[in-house]
Design a protein around this motif. Structure first.
Motif, PDB file in Angstrom:
ATOM      1  N   HIS A  70       4.965   5.531 -17.972  1.00 58.59           N
ATOM      2  CA  HIS A  70       3.871   4.590 -18.355  1.00 58.59           C
ATOM      3  C   HIS A  70       2.588   4.823 -17.781  1.00 58.59           C
ATOM      4  CE1 HIS A  70       2.682   1.195 -20.613  1.00 58.59           C
ATOM      5  NE2 HIS A  70       2.300   0.508 -19.518  1.00 58.59           N
ATOM      6  N   ASP A  71       2.562   4.633 -16.429  1.00 61.24           N
ATOM      7  CA  ASP A  71       1.463   4.873 -15.775  1.00 61.24           C
ATOM      8  C   ASP A  71       1.288   6.282 -15.187  1.00 61.24           C
ATOM      9  OD1 ASP A  71       0.386   2.039 -15.281  1.00 61.24           O
ATOM     10  OD2 ASP A  71       2.320   1.933 -14.383  1.00 61.24           O
ATOM     11  N   HIS A  72       0.427   7.076 -16.051  1.00 56.48           N
ATOM     12  CA  HIS A  72       0.401   8.523 -15.991  1.00 56.48           C
ATOM     13  C   HIS A  72      -0.205   9.119 -14.669  1.00 56.48           C
ATOM     14  CE1 HIS A  72       0.031   8.765 -20.802  1.00 56.48           C
ATOM     15  NE2 HIS A  72       1.157   8.174 -20.340  1.00 56.48           N
ATOM     16  N   GLY A  73      -1.140   8.239 -14.038  1.00 59.56           N
ATOM     17  CA  GLY A  73      -1.558   8.680 -13.003  1.00 59.56           C
ATOM     18  C   GLY A  73      -0.952   8.244 -11.494  1.00 59.56           C
ATOM     19  N   ASP A  74       0.364   7.772 -11.681  1.00 58.73           N
ATOM     20  CA  ASP A  74       1.349   7.543 -10.595  1.00 58.73           C
ATOM     21  C   ASP A  74       2.452   8.467 -10.482  1.00 58.73           C
ATOM     22  OD1 ASP A  74      -0.762   5.432  -9.583  1.00 58.73           O
ATOM     23  OD2 ASP A  74       0.338   3.967 -10.730  1.00 58.73           O
ATOM     24  N   THR A  75       2.712   8.982  -9.437  1.00 65.78           N
ATOM     25  CA  THR A  75       3.801   9.825  -9.192  1.00 65.78           C
ATOM     26  C   THR A  75       4.620   9.607  -7.911  1.00 65.78           C
ATOM     27  OG1 THR A  75       2.522  11.744  -8.237  1.00 65.78           O
ATOM     28  CG2 THR A  75       2.392  11.586 -10.549  1.00 65.78           C
ATOM     29  N   TRP A  76       4.442   8.406  -7.089  1.00 69.82           N
ATOM     30  CA  TRP A  76       5.139   8.352  -6.017  1.00 69.82           C
ATOM     31  C   TRP A  76       6.471   7.347  -6.271  1.00 69.82           C
ATOM     32  CZ3 TRP A  76       5.190   2.985  -6.058  1.00 69.82           C
ATOM     33  CH2 TRP A  76       4.118   2.394  -6.728  1.00 69.82           C
ATOM     34  N   LYS A  99       0.774  -1.138   0.043  1.00 71.95           N
ATOM     35  CA  LYS A  99       0.117  -0.067  -0.074  1.00 71.95           C
ATOM     36  C   LYS A  99       0.774   1.135   0.170  1.00 71.95           C
ATOM     37  CE  LYS A  99      -3.629  -2.564   0.294  1.00 71.95           C
ATOM     38  NZ  LYS A  99      -4.582  -2.609  -0.885  1.00 71.95           N
ATOM     39  N   VAL A 100       0.542   2.315  -0.974  1.00 67.68           N
ATOM     40  CA  VAL A 100       0.760   3.617  -1.121  1.00 67.68           C
ATOM     41  C   VAL A 100       0.296   4.509   0.128  1.00 67.68           C
ATOM     42  CG1 VAL A 100       1.491   5.623  -2.712  1.00 67.68           C
ATOM     43  CG2 VAL A 100       1.731   3.225  -3.417  1.00 67.68           C
ATOM     44  N   PRO A 140       4.593   9.942  -0.636  1.00 69.64           N
ATOM     45  CA  PRO A 140       3.742  11.298  -1.143  1.00 69.64           C
ATOM     46  C   PRO A 140       3.855  11.035  -2.766  1.00 69.64           C
ATOM     47  CG  PRO A 140       5.801  12.226  -0.534  1.00 69.64           C
ATOM     48  CD  PRO A 140       5.998  10.635  -0.015  1.00 69.64           C
ATOM     49  N   GLY A 141       2.372  11.359  -3.353  1.00 77.08           N
ATOM     50  CA  GLY A 141       2.407  11.286  -4.751  1.00 77.08           C
ATOM     51  C   GLY A 141       1.082  11.102  -5.028  1.00 77.08           C
ATOM     52  N   ILE A 142       0.748  11.144  -6.357  1.00 72.84           N
ATOM     53  CA  ILE A 142      -0.536  10.809  -6.970  1.00 72.84           C
ATOM     54  C   ILE A 142      -0.774   8.975  -7.062  1.00 72.84           C
ATOM     55  CG2 ILE A 142      -2.190  10.823  -8.906  1.00 72.84           C
ATOM     56  CD1 ILE A 142      -0.834  13.693  -9.283  1.00 72.84           C
ATOM     57  N   ASN A 143      -1.706   8.397  -6.789  1.00 74.24           N
ATOM     58  CA  ASN A 143      -1.625   7.083  -6.723  1.00 74.24           C
ATOM     59  C   ASN A 143      -3.122   6.791  -7.618  1.00 74.24           C
ATOM     60  OD1 ASN A 143      -1.022   4.481  -6.355  1.00 74.24           O
ATOM     61  ND2 ASN A 143      -2.222   4.307  -4.373  1.00 74.24           N
ATOM     62  N   PRO A 173       4.480  15.884   3.571  1.00 70.80           N
ATOM     63  CA  PRO A 173       2.937  16.508   3.372  1.00 70.80           C
ATOM     64  C   PRO A 173       2.532  15.785   1.783  1.00 70.80           C
ATOM     65  CG  PRO A 173       4.701  18.513   3.545  1.00 70.80           C
ATOM     66  CD  PRO A 173       5.413  17.065   3.595  1.00 70.80           C
ATOM     67  N   ALA A 174       1.291  15.490   1.938  1.00 70.09           N
ATOM     68  CA  ALA A 174       0.827  14.758   0.818  1.00 70.09           C
ATOM     69  C   ALA A 174       0.653  15.465  -0.412  1.00 70.09           C
ATOM     70  CB  ALA A 174      -0.648  14.580   1.112  1.00 70.09           C
ATOM     71  N   THR A 175       0.632  15.075  -1.705  1.00 71.91           N
ATOM     72  CA  THR A 175       0.961  15.626  -2.713  1.00 71.91           C
ATOM     73  C   THR A 175      -0.500  16.217  -3.321  1.00 71.91           C
ATOM     74  OG1 THR A 175       3.085  14.719  -3.537  1.00 71.91           O
ATOM     75  CG2 THR A 175       1.753  15.793  -5.075  1.00 71.91           C
TER      76      THR A 175
END
Length: 410
Positions: A310-316, A253-254, A260-263, A398-400
């Motif tokens: 590749h996964d545009h919606g993940d940045t963590w 789990k992230v 921090p990052g978009i998941n 801090p959360a992104t």
């Protein structure tokens, strides 16, 4: 996102005139060195997806907006190296004769600032009318392109190579050891060039790092350590993440404050997904062919982090703690950090705010195999600033914000 296979015949005419001149690289490209202050910074652009729908007004406008993203990030950060980490072009839309024309637009801001860059190629860079070989040939017309191909063989892919980063005082790479090694891997994917099945469907390309590349990586890493009589710290870049990222995301789990990052891309799309263990792509969930690559990464001394897109919606970023076996996998973690970048282009799916991951390496922190990283957004803000050190994953951040931006004039 699958798009119709149509011509890029209007692309060249739609592009703004360039103010730079392409050059054939018959000379030695720029060498990479640490700055005099002991730092080396990398800007990583992921999933630019240039060249979509050149026959509609919104397609070229997307590319213009993506160029602005590149310009804003480079002006804010002034990196030592730019990395284009896969899916430079949405090759689904390309005709053979002009599929690489958009490379000029992509690298224009980099060339204008006299910065070096290096690329990996992604699944959208390998399509029926586009190959990694063609992009490489076009990139290498420029003096500042460091993209290379070091592993022969049809199955290896194209963008497999390494680049040494030398001390700032080094006069010649033959007289001093690198301070840092940058590894670039081709995760392939997409479709075979100009090949169709009997029913007319395109022929899929394997979407994992080939075992021939894994062998080259291990042998070359060992040879470098032997030559310089020490393990040199390193970073790696590959477009499609390995199954380890998916396993850590879904099982471990992230956490928005510890990673921090978009998941939003949950579950993540990874190497070997959609392939069967026997090597056929007949709809299996996951074939496991990326296991040798994952194992090699975790067993490589000095490798601090792997950066993927590749996964545009993940940045963590996730630290795969030493000795940890994620359920469903039999590979032990080694403290390797697995990081996503930020969707950089206005092409491709999703409207997450565009930007680029930054990686700051300092000689001081390299002693403990630590690097700092953050994401610079097109808005000018910096988010997700963390230190990838021995306590990352336990330190609170801090959360992104999960901000979105629509293409303003598309």
């Amino acid at each position: 996102m699958k798009l119709p296979l149509l011509a890029l015949s209007t692309v060249v005419g739609a592009l703004p005139p360039t103010s730079f001149t392409t050059r054939h690289t018959s000379h030695v490209p720029k060498s990479l060195k640490f700055r005099k202050d002991g730092t080396f910074q990398i800007s990583i652009f992921e999933d630019l997806h240039f060249g979509e729908n050149a026959w509609d007004s919104w397609g070229p406008q997307q590319d213009i907006n993506s160029v602005k993203v590149i310009e804003k990030v480079l002006d804010a950060e002034n990196p030592s190296l730019v990395v284009l980490n896969g899916d430079l072009i949405t090759g689904d839309n390309a005709f053979l004769q002009n599929a690489t024309a958009v490379v000029d637009e992509i690298v224009g801001p980099i060339v204008a600032r006299d910065l070096p860059w290096a690329s990996t190629y992604g699944n959208h860079d390998y399509q029926y009318n586009l190959t990694g070989e063609a992009i490489l040939q076009h990139e290498n017309r420029y003096q500042n392109s460091l993209t290379r191909s070091m592993v022969p063989g049809r199955d290896a892919g194209v963008s497999n190579y390494y680049i040494p980063v030398m001390p700032d005082h080094c006069k010649s790479k033959h007289h001093c050891a690198p301070e840092l090694i940058l590894w670039f891997f081709d995760s392939r994917g997409g479709f075979e060039f100009q090949a169709k099945q009997a029913n007319g469907d395109f022929v899929g390309r394997p979407n994992w790092v080939d075992v021939s590349v894994v062998n080259w990586f291990q042998q070359t890493h060992a040879a470098l350590a032997h030559e310089h009589k020490k393990v040199i710290p390193s970073l790696a870049f590959v477009h499609i993440p390995t199954n380890a990222s998916l396993a850590l995301q879904t099982v471990s789990k992230v956490n928005p404050n510890y990673q921090p990052g978009i998941n939003d891309d949950y579950p993540a799309s990874v190497q070997s997904q959609g392939w069967c263990p026997d090597g056929t792509n007949s709809g299996c969930a996951y074939g496991g062919q990326d296991a040798p690559f994952m194992k090699a990464l975790t067993q490589t001394p000095g490798l601090m982090a792997v950066f993927s897109g590749h996964d545009h919606g993940d940045t963590w970023c996730y630290r795969w703690d030493e000795g940890t076996v994620v359920p469903g996998m039999d590979i032990r973690g080694s403290g390797l950090n697995l990081c996503f970048g930020q969707h950089s282009g206005y092409g491709g799916y999703g409207s997450w705010i565009r930007g680029a991951r930054q990686v700051l390496v300092s000689k001081e922190k390299l002693r403990n195999q630590e690097v700092d990283t953050w994401i610079r957004l097109e808005s000018g803000s910096a988010v997700g600033r963390v230190s990838l050190n021995s306590t990352y994953g336990h330190d609170w951040y801090p959360a992104t914000p999960n901000d979105k931006t629509q293409c303003p004039t598309c």
